[in-house]
Design a protein around this motif. Structure first.
Motif, PDB file in Angstrom:
ATOM      1  N   SER A   8      -9.831  13.870 -14.156  1.00  0.00           N
ATOM      2  CA  SER A   8     -10.664  15.019 -14.510  1.00  0.00           C
ATOM      3  C   SER A   8     -12.105  15.017 -14.767  1.00  0.00           C
ATOM      4  CB  SER A   8     -10.292  15.588 -16.043  1.00  0.00           C
ATOM      5  OG  SER A   8     -10.588  14.612 -16.872  1.00  0.00           O
ATOM      6  N   GLU A   9     -12.544  13.766 -14.699  1.00  0.00           N
ATOM      7  CA  GLU A   9     -14.136  13.698 -14.467  1.00  0.00           C
ATOM      8  C   GLU A   9     -14.394  13.280 -13.255  1.00  0.00           C
ATOM      9  OE1 GLU A   9     -14.991  10.193 -16.879  1.00  0.00           O
ATOM     10  OE2 GLU A   9     -14.318  11.420 -18.994  1.00  0.00           O
ATOM     11  N   GLY A  10     -13.601  13.292 -11.950  1.00  0.00           N
ATOM     12  CA  GLY A  10     -14.175  13.225 -10.739  1.00  0.00           C
ATOM     13  C   GLY A  10     -14.026  11.852  -9.983  1.00  0.00           C
ATOM     14  N   ARG A  11     -13.777  10.936 -11.052  1.00  0.00           N
ATOM     15  CA  ARG A  11     -13.660   9.618 -10.551  1.00  0.00           C
ATOM     16  C   ARG A  11     -12.199   9.344  -9.959  1.00  0.00           C
ATOM     17  NH1 ARG A  11     -14.296   6.304 -15.743  1.00  0.00           N
ATOM     18  NH2 ARG A  11     -13.343   8.056 -16.575  1.00  0.00           N
ATOM     19  N   SER A  12     -12.303   8.618  -8.660  1.00  0.00           N
ATOM     20  CA  SER A  12     -10.930   8.531  -7.751  1.00  0.00           C
ATOM     21  C   SER A  12     -10.564   7.010  -8.298  1.00  0.00           C
ATOM     22  CB  SER A  12     -11.116   8.503  -6.327  1.00  0.00           C
ATOM     23  OG  SER A  12     -12.346   7.589  -5.960  1.00  0.00           O
ATOM     24  N   TYR A  13      -9.419   6.769  -8.165  1.00  0.00           N
ATOM     25  CA  TYR A  13      -8.682   5.522  -8.411  1.00  0.00           C
ATOM     26  C   TYR A  13      -7.537   5.395  -7.783  1.00  0.00           C
ATOM     27  CZ  TYR A  13      -6.086   8.037 -12.321  1.00  0.00           C
ATOM     28  OH  TYR A  13      -5.210   8.843 -12.765  1.00  0.00           O
ATOM     29  N   MET A  14      -6.968   4.292  -7.657  1.00  0.00           N
ATOM     30  CA  MET A  14      -5.579   4.014  -6.858  1.00  0.00           C
ATOM     31  C   MET A  14      -4.392   4.060  -7.993  1.00  0.00           C
ATOM     32  SD  MET A  14      -6.596   3.974  -3.920  1.00  0.00           S
ATOM     33  CE  MET A  14      -4.976   3.423  -2.970  1.00  0.00           C
ATOM     34  N   ARG A  15      -3.301   4.797  -7.802  1.00  0.00           N
ATOM     35  CA  ARG A  15      -2.444   5.100  -8.629  1.00  0.00           C
ATOM     36  C   ARG A  15      -0.770   4.748  -8.030  1.00  0.00           C
ATOM     37  NH1 ARG A  15      -1.194  10.052 -12.448  1.00  0.00           N
ATOM     38  NH2 ARG A  15       0.497   9.183 -13.449  1.00  0.00           N
ATOM     39  N   ARG A  16      -0.075   4.172  -8.458  1.00  0.00           N
ATOM     40  CA  ARG A  16       1.438   3.945  -7.963  1.00  0.00           C
ATOM     41  C   ARG A  16       2.123   5.230  -8.062  1.00  0.00           C
ATOM     42  NH1 ARG A  16       3.042  -0.642  -6.071  1.00  0.00           N
ATOM     43  NH2 ARG A  16       1.948  -2.607  -6.818  1.00  0.00           N
ATOM     44  N   LYS A  17       2.920   5.339  -7.312  1.00  0.00           N
ATOM     45  CA  LYS A  17       3.693   6.620  -7.006  1.00  0.00           C
ATOM     46  C   LYS A  17       4.829   6.437  -8.340  1.00  0.00           C
ATOM     47  CE  LYS A  17       3.112   8.077  -2.211  1.00  0.00           C
ATOM     48  NZ  LYS A  17       3.873   8.173  -0.920  1.00  0.00           N
ATOM     49  N   THR A  18       5.103   7.685  -8.828  1.00  0.00           N
ATOM     50  CA  THR A  18       5.889   7.706  -9.697  1.00  0.00           C
ATOM     51  C   THR A  18       6.825   8.768  -9.789  1.00  0.00           C
ATOM     52  OG1 THR A  18       4.721   8.617 -11.520  1.00  0.00           O
ATOM     53  CG2 THR A  18       4.636   6.345 -11.742  1.00  0.00           C
ATOM     54  N   SER A  19       8.123   8.645 -10.147  1.00  0.00           N
ATOM     55  CA  SER A  19       9.073   9.788  -9.859  1.00  0.00           C
ATOM     56  C   SER A  19       9.042  10.580 -11.282  1.00  0.00           C
ATOM     57  CB  SER A  19      10.561   9.321  -9.596  1.00  0.00           C
ATOM     58  OG  SER A  19      11.667  10.306  -9.821  1.00  0.00           O
ATOM     59  N   LYS A  20       9.278  11.817 -10.882  1.00  0.00           N
ATOM     60  CA  LYS A  20       9.368  12.933 -12.224  1.00  0.00           C
ATOM     61  C   LYS A  20      10.705  12.390 -13.028  1.00  0.00           C
ATOM     62  CE  LYS A  20       7.030  16.749 -10.063  1.00  0.00           C
ATOM     63  NZ  LYS A  20       6.849  18.177  -9.759  1.00  0.00           N
ATOM     64  N   LYS A  49       0.718  -1.368   0.035  1.00  0.00           N
ATOM     65  CA  LYS A  49      -0.034  -0.144   0.041  1.00  0.00           C
ATOM     66  C   LYS A  49       0.836   1.216   0.047  1.00  0.00           C
ATOM     67  CE  LYS A  49      -4.294  -1.407   2.190  1.00  0.00           C
ATOM     68  NZ  LYS A  49      -5.090  -1.193   3.314  1.00  0.00           N
ATOM     69  N   LYS A  50       2.110   1.117   0.434  1.00  0.00           N
ATOM     70  CA  LYS A  50       3.023   2.469   0.444  1.00  0.00           C
ATOM     71  C   LYS A  50       3.160   3.118  -0.581  1.00  0.00           C
ATOM     72  CE  LYS A  50       6.612   2.274   3.487  1.00  0.00           C
ATOM     73  NZ  LYS A  50       7.695   2.127   4.065  1.00  0.00           N
ATOM     74  N   ASP A  51       3.105   2.277  -1.570  1.00  0.00           N
ATOM     75  CA  ASP A  51       3.695   2.964  -3.242  1.00  0.00           C
ATOM     76  C   ASP A  51       2.424   3.332  -3.955  1.00  0.00           C
ATOM     77  OD1 ASP A  51       6.261   2.388  -2.803  1.00  0.00           O
ATOM     78  OD2 ASP A  51       6.096   0.557  -3.816  1.00  0.00           O
ATOM     79  N   LEU A  52       1.124   3.331  -3.263  1.00  0.00           N
ATOM     80  CA  LEU A  52      -0.334   3.528  -3.792  1.00  0.00           C
ATOM     81  C   LEU A  52      -0.759   4.871  -3.216  1.00  0.00           C
ATOM     82  CD1 LEU A  52      -2.049   0.096  -4.352  1.00  0.00           C
ATOM     83  CD2 LEU A  52      -0.873   1.411  -6.119  1.00  0.00           C
ATOM     84  N   TYR A  53      -1.365   5.450  -4.009  1.00  0.00           N
ATOM     85  CA  TYR A  53      -2.220   6.700  -3.717  1.00  0.00           C
ATOM     86  C   TYR A  53      -3.454   6.761  -4.198  1.00  0.00           C
ATOM     87  CZ  TYR A  53      -0.543   9.675  -7.416  1.00  0.00           C
ATOM     88  OH  TYR A  53      -0.034  10.398  -8.561  1.00  0.00           O
ATOM     89  N   GLU A  54      -4.466   7.631  -3.762  1.00  0.00           N
ATOM     90  CA  GLU A  54      -5.741   7.770  -4.219  1.00  0.00           C
ATOM     91  C   GLU A  54      -5.654   8.918  -5.309  1.00  0.00           C
ATOM     92  OE1 GLU A  54     -10.351   7.929  -3.210  1.00  0.00           O
ATOM     93  OE2 GLU A  54      -9.057   7.678  -1.697  1.00  0.00           O
TER      94      GLU A  54
END
Length: 97
Positions: free
Chosen positions: A83-95, A74-79
């Motif tokens: 743009s449409e207002g739907r939430s989903y879980m996404r992995r953290k990525t580096s720039k 779970k540490k690498d995931l965030y909500e």
């Protein structure tokens, strides 16, 4: 000539069977307080209780390991919210990637 009495010698007698009945500390004279504080020295092993304790301890350690692994995942995931207002879980990525 009168014969002198034979010197008394200690005969090696085999140990009595009652000495082997209580091996270890169970045969030693101790106080009640010592027996109350250290019961594991005087209680005979109980295999079913030992097996239950070993299985229970193993399951507890496995559960703690599972919780640790789940937290690491779970540490690498965030909500994230699109743009449409739907939430989903996404992995953290580096720039930098």
């Amino acid at each position: 000539m009168p014969s002198a009495p034979e010197p008394t010698t200690f005969k090696n007698e085999p140990p009595k069977q009652k000495d082997f009945r209580n091996p270890g500390l169970r045969g030693v004279r101790t106080t009640t307080l010592f027996r109350a504080v250290n019961p594991e020295l005087f209680i005979k092993p109980n295999r079913p209780v030992m097996a239950f304790g070993l299985i229970t301890l193993s399951l507890c350690v496995a559960y703690i390991g599972y919780l640790h692994a789940a937290q690491e995942n779970k540490k690498d995931l965030y909500e994230a919210v699109d743009s449409e207002g739907r939430s989903y879980m996404r992995r953290k990525t580096s720039k930098w990637d």
